[in-house]
Design a protein around this motif. Structure first.
Motif, PDB file in Angstrom:
ATOM      1  N   VAL A  64     -12.478  15.360  -5.170  1.00 19.87           N
ATOM      2  CA  VAL A  64     -12.150  13.913  -4.265  1.00 19.87           C
ATOM      3  C   VAL A  64     -12.588  12.973  -5.868  1.00 19.87           C
ATOM      4  N   GLU A  65     -12.030  11.472  -5.704  1.00 20.62           N
ATOM      5  CA  GLU A  65     -12.598  10.359  -6.821  1.00 20.62           C
ATOM      6  C   GLU A  65     -13.801   9.423  -6.462  1.00 20.62           C
ATOM      7  N   PRO A 117     -34.090   2.263  -8.582  1.00 26.86           N
ATOM      8  CA  PRO A 117     -32.539   1.317  -9.225  1.00 26.86           C
ATOM      9  C   PRO A 117     -31.559   2.672  -7.695  1.00 26.86           C
ATOM     10  N   GLY A 118     -30.419   2.269  -7.505  1.00 27.84           N
ATOM     11  CA  GLY A 118     -29.271   3.413  -7.919  1.00 27.84           C
ATOM     12  C   GLY A 118     -28.583   3.719  -9.061  1.00 27.84           C
ATOM     13  N   ALA A 119     -27.060   4.407  -9.122  1.00 31.96           N
ATOM     14  CA  ALA A 119     -26.337   4.242  -9.763  1.00 31.96           C
ATOM     15  C   ALA A 119     -24.888   4.863 -10.007  1.00 31.96           C
ATOM     16  N   ILE A 120     -24.255   4.630 -11.225  1.00 35.81           N
ATOM     17  CA  ILE A 120     -22.558   5.126 -10.813  1.00 35.81           C
ATOM     18  C   ILE A 120     -22.629   5.009 -12.098  1.00 35.81           C
ATOM     19  N   LEU A 121     -21.942   6.936 -11.785  1.00 34.58           N
ATOM     20  CA  LEU A 121     -21.840   7.522 -12.962  1.00 34.58           C
ATOM     21  C   LEU A 121     -20.423   8.234 -12.973  1.00 34.58           C
ATOM     22  N   ARG A 122     -19.328   8.272 -13.591  1.00 37.67           N
ATOM     23  CA  ARG A 122     -17.924   8.485 -13.586  1.00 37.67           C
ATOM     24  C   ARG A 122     -17.863   9.855 -14.329  1.00 37.67           C
ATOM     25  N   HIS A 123     -17.079  11.037 -13.855  1.00 34.89           N
ATOM     26  CA  HIS A 123     -17.539  12.133 -14.228  1.00 34.89           C
ATOM     27  C   HIS A 123     -16.286  12.794 -14.462  1.00 34.89           C
ATOM     28  N   GLU A 124     -15.941  12.944 -14.906  1.00 29.35           N
ATOM     29  CA  GLU A 124     -14.257  13.478 -14.910  1.00 29.35           C
ATOM     30  C   GLU A 124     -13.502  13.843 -13.554  1.00 29.35           C
ATOM     31  N   GLY A 125     -13.074  12.366 -13.656  1.00 29.83           N
ATOM     32  CA  GLY A 125     -12.199  11.816 -12.389  1.00 29.83           C
ATOM     33  C   GLY A 125     -13.439  11.749 -11.428  1.00 29.83           C
ATOM     34  N   MET A 167       0.696  -1.289   0.042  1.00 31.19           N
ATOM     35  CA  MET A 167      -0.028   0.081   0.343  1.00 31.19           C
ATOM     36  C   MET A 167       0.894   1.180  -0.122  1.00 31.19           C
ATOM     37  N   PRO A 168       1.854   1.437   0.280  1.00 33.14           N
ATOM     38  CA  PRO A 168       2.731   2.434   1.362  1.00 33.14           C
ATOM     39  C   PRO A 168       2.797   2.846  -0.793  1.00 33.14           C
ATOM     40  N   GLY A 169       3.340   4.247  -0.874  1.00 28.76           N
ATOM     41  CA  GLY A 169       3.282   4.621  -2.481  1.00 28.76           C
ATOM     42  C   GLY A 169       2.546   4.484  -3.283  1.00 28.76           C
ATOM     43  N   GLN A 170       1.135   3.931  -2.795  1.00 28.35           N
ATOM     44  CA  GLN A 170      -0.101   4.122  -4.274  1.00 28.35           C
ATOM     45  C   GLN A 170      -0.934   5.289  -3.206  1.00 28.35           C
ATOM     46  N   THR A 171      -1.582   5.751  -4.528  1.00 25.53           N
ATOM     47  CA  THR A 171      -2.916   6.965  -4.114  1.00 25.53           C
ATOM     48  C   THR A 171      -4.023   6.255  -2.964  1.00 25.53           C
ATOM     49  N   VAL A 172      -4.151   7.432  -2.480  1.00 26.80           N
ATOM     50  CA  VAL A 172      -5.420   6.488  -1.454  1.00 26.80           C
ATOM     51  C   VAL A 172      -6.482   7.957  -1.962  1.00 26.80           C
ATOM     52  N   PRO A 173      -7.416   6.787  -2.385  1.00 29.61           N
ATOM     53  CA  PRO A 173      -8.344   7.524  -2.498  1.00 29.61           C
ATOM     54  C   PRO A 173      -9.706   8.402  -2.208  1.00 29.61           C
ATOM     55  N   ARG A 174     -10.167   9.653  -2.360  1.00 31.64           N
ATOM     56  CA  ARG A 174     -10.822  10.360  -1.371  1.00 31.64           C
ATOM     57  C   ARG A 174     -11.879  10.320  -1.801  1.00 31.64           C
ATOM     58  N   ALA A 175     -13.023  10.571  -0.615  1.00 27.35           N
ATOM     59  CA  ALA A 175     -14.467  10.529  -0.201  1.00 27.35           C
ATOM     60  C   ALA A 175     -15.174  11.559  -0.290  1.00 27.35           C
ATOM     61  N   TRP A 176     -16.191  12.417  -0.511  1.00 33.12           N
ATOM     62  CA  TRP A 176     -17.037  12.414  -0.193  1.00 33.12           C
ATOM     63  C   TRP A 176     -18.562  11.673   0.587  1.00 33.12           C
ATOM     64  N   ILE A 177     -19.124  12.097   1.740  1.00 28.67           N
ATOM     65  CA  ILE A 177     -20.224  11.247   1.967  1.00 28.67           C
ATOM     66  C   ILE A 177     -21.345  12.158   1.979  1.00 28.67           C
ATOM     67  N   VAL A 178     -22.382  12.379   0.980  1.00 32.49           N
ATOM     68  CA  VAL A 178     -23.536  13.096   0.518  1.00 32.49           C
ATOM     69  C   VAL A 178     -24.738  12.798   1.335  1.00 32.49           C
ATOM     70  N   THR A 179     -25.529  13.018   2.466  1.00 39.50           N
ATOM     71  CA  THR A 179     -26.946  12.735   2.521  1.00 39.50           C
ATOM     72  C   THR A 179     -28.191  13.468   2.155  1.00 39.50           C
ATOM     73  N   LEU A 180     -29.118  13.785   1.262  1.00 40.40           N
ATOM     74  CA  LEU A 180     -29.921  14.442   0.929  1.00 40.40           C
ATOM     75  C   LEU A 180     -30.933  14.176   1.605  1.00 40.40           C
ATOM     76  N   GLY A 181     -31.862  14.729   2.224  1.00 42.87           N
ATOM     77  CA  GLY A 181     -33.110  14.502   3.005  1.00 42.87           C
ATOM     78  C   GLY A 181     -33.525  15.650   3.840  1.00 42.87           C
ATOM     79  N   ASN A 182     -34.397  16.766   4.075  1.00 42.86           N
ATOM     80  CA  ASN A 182     -35.002  17.156   4.729  1.00 42.86           C
ATOM     81  C   ASN A 182     -35.261  16.691   5.836  1.00 42.86           C
TER      82      ASN A 182
END
Length: 254
Positions: free
Chosen positions: A65-66, A140-148, A1-16
Motif C-alpha cells: 500500500v502507499e 511527537p508523531g512522525a512521517i516516514l517514507r520507505h520503499e514506496g 480523477m478518472p485515470g489517476q491512481t487511487v492510493p491505498r491505505a492500511w489503518i493500524v491501531t496499536l494497543g493491548n
C-alpha cells in the motif's frame, strides 16, 4: 480523477487496551472517513498488540500500500513501543531525533513537567523520520517514507491524533486525489431482493462500491441505495439501480 491512481491505505491501531476491550477504537473509524474524503482507498484496518506482531504488520505493508496510518504507542511508558517496532520492521536504526527532542523539551517545560529519561524516549524515532509536533499532548508523531510506502505515526489520544493527522495531510498534499463520487437514494415499496439481479451485475465492476440497506417499517418495506466510486463512475451504476428499483414498483422518497 478518472485515470489517476487511487492510493491505498492500511489503518493500524496499536494497543493491548484496545484488544482487551478496555478502550473503544474510535480512531480507526475517524481515519477511515477522513482518508476516504481525501480520495484514499482504505484496504485494511488492523488492531495489533504492543509487541513484535505489530512489527510484522508494518513489514507486510511495505510495497503493498502507499500509506499506513498508525495510532497509539507513542507515550513515555514501557508499553509505548511503536517507534521501536516500526524501526524493527523496516530495518532502520532507532535514534534520538533532534527536532523531536526539541519538541519534547519545549512541551515538557510548558506543562511544568520534569524532563525524565522516559519522556525523552518519546523523541526516539527510526532514522529518516520527520517529526510531527503534538500541540495538544507531549509525544511527537512522525512521517516516514520507505520503499514506496509512507508511514504516518500518530498518538492514540483522539484529540491529539485528529489534529496531528491534519498536519500530516497538509505535508502529504500531493498524495490526495479528492473525494470519491457518491450517489444515494431511498425507495419505498421494495426490498433488497428486488435489486438482486442489478446488484449481481454491478458486483463485477471493481471500480464501483454499491451498498443497499433496509429502510422500511413493518408492512412498509424500503431500501436505501448507496453508490461510491473512486474512479468517478457513480452515474451509470446509480442509474442502473434506479431503473431496477422503479421496475420493481419502488417509489423514491424525497
Amino acid at each position: 480523477m478518472p485515470g489517476q491512481t487511487v492510493p491505498r491505505a492500511w489503518i493500524v491501531t496499536l494497543g493491548n487496551e484496545v484488544l482487551l476491550g478496555e478502550v473503544e477504537n474510535t480512531n480507526a473509524g475517524w481515519l477511515a472517513r477522513r482518508l476516504t474524503s481525501l480520495g484514499v482507498r482504505v484496504r485494511r484496518m488492523v488492531t495489533s498488540p504492543d509487541d513484535e506482531e505489530s512489527a510484522e504488520v508494518f513489514r507486510d505493508a511495505v510495497g503493498r500500500v502507499e500509506l499506513v496510518v498508525s495510532t497509539g504507542g507513542l507515550g513515555p511508558t514501557y508499553d509505548d513501543r511503536t517507534m521501536y517496532l516500526l524501526s524493527r520492521a523496516l530495518g532502520l536504526p532507532l535514534e534520538r531525533n533532534p527536532a523531536a527532542e526539541e519538541m519534547v523539551r519545549r512541551r515538557v517545560a510548558e506543562r511544568g513537567f520534569q524532563l525524565t529519561p522516559a519522556r525523552l524516549k518519546m523523541a526516539d524515532m527510526p532514522r529518516g523520520a520527520e517529526p510531527l509536533e503534538n500541540r495538544v499532548g507531549t509525544a511527537p508523531g512522525a512521517i516516514l517514507r520507505h520503499e514506496g510506502t509512507t508511514f504516518v505515526v500518530l498518538p492514540g489520544v483522539p484529540a491529539e491524533m485528529t489534529r496531528m493527522f491534519e498536519e500530516a495531510a497538509a505535508r502529504l498534499a500531493g498524495m490526495w486525489r479528492g473525494p470519491p463520487c457518491r450517489r444515494e437514494a431511498t425507495f419505498q415499496g421494495i426490498v433488497e431482493a428486488d435489486l438482486a439481479d442489478a446488484l449481481m451485475e454491478l458486483s463485477r465492476d471493481e471500480s464501483v462500491y454499491v451498498k443497499t440497506q433496509p429502510r422500511g417499517q413493518p408492512g412498509r418495506p424500503g431500501v436505501r441505495i448507496l453508490v461510491i466510486s473512486f474512479e468517478g463512475r457513480c452515474d451509470e451504476a446509480f442509474a442502473r439501480l434506479l431503473q431496477a428499483a422503479r421496475a420493481a414498483g419502488g417509489s423514491a422518497l424525497e
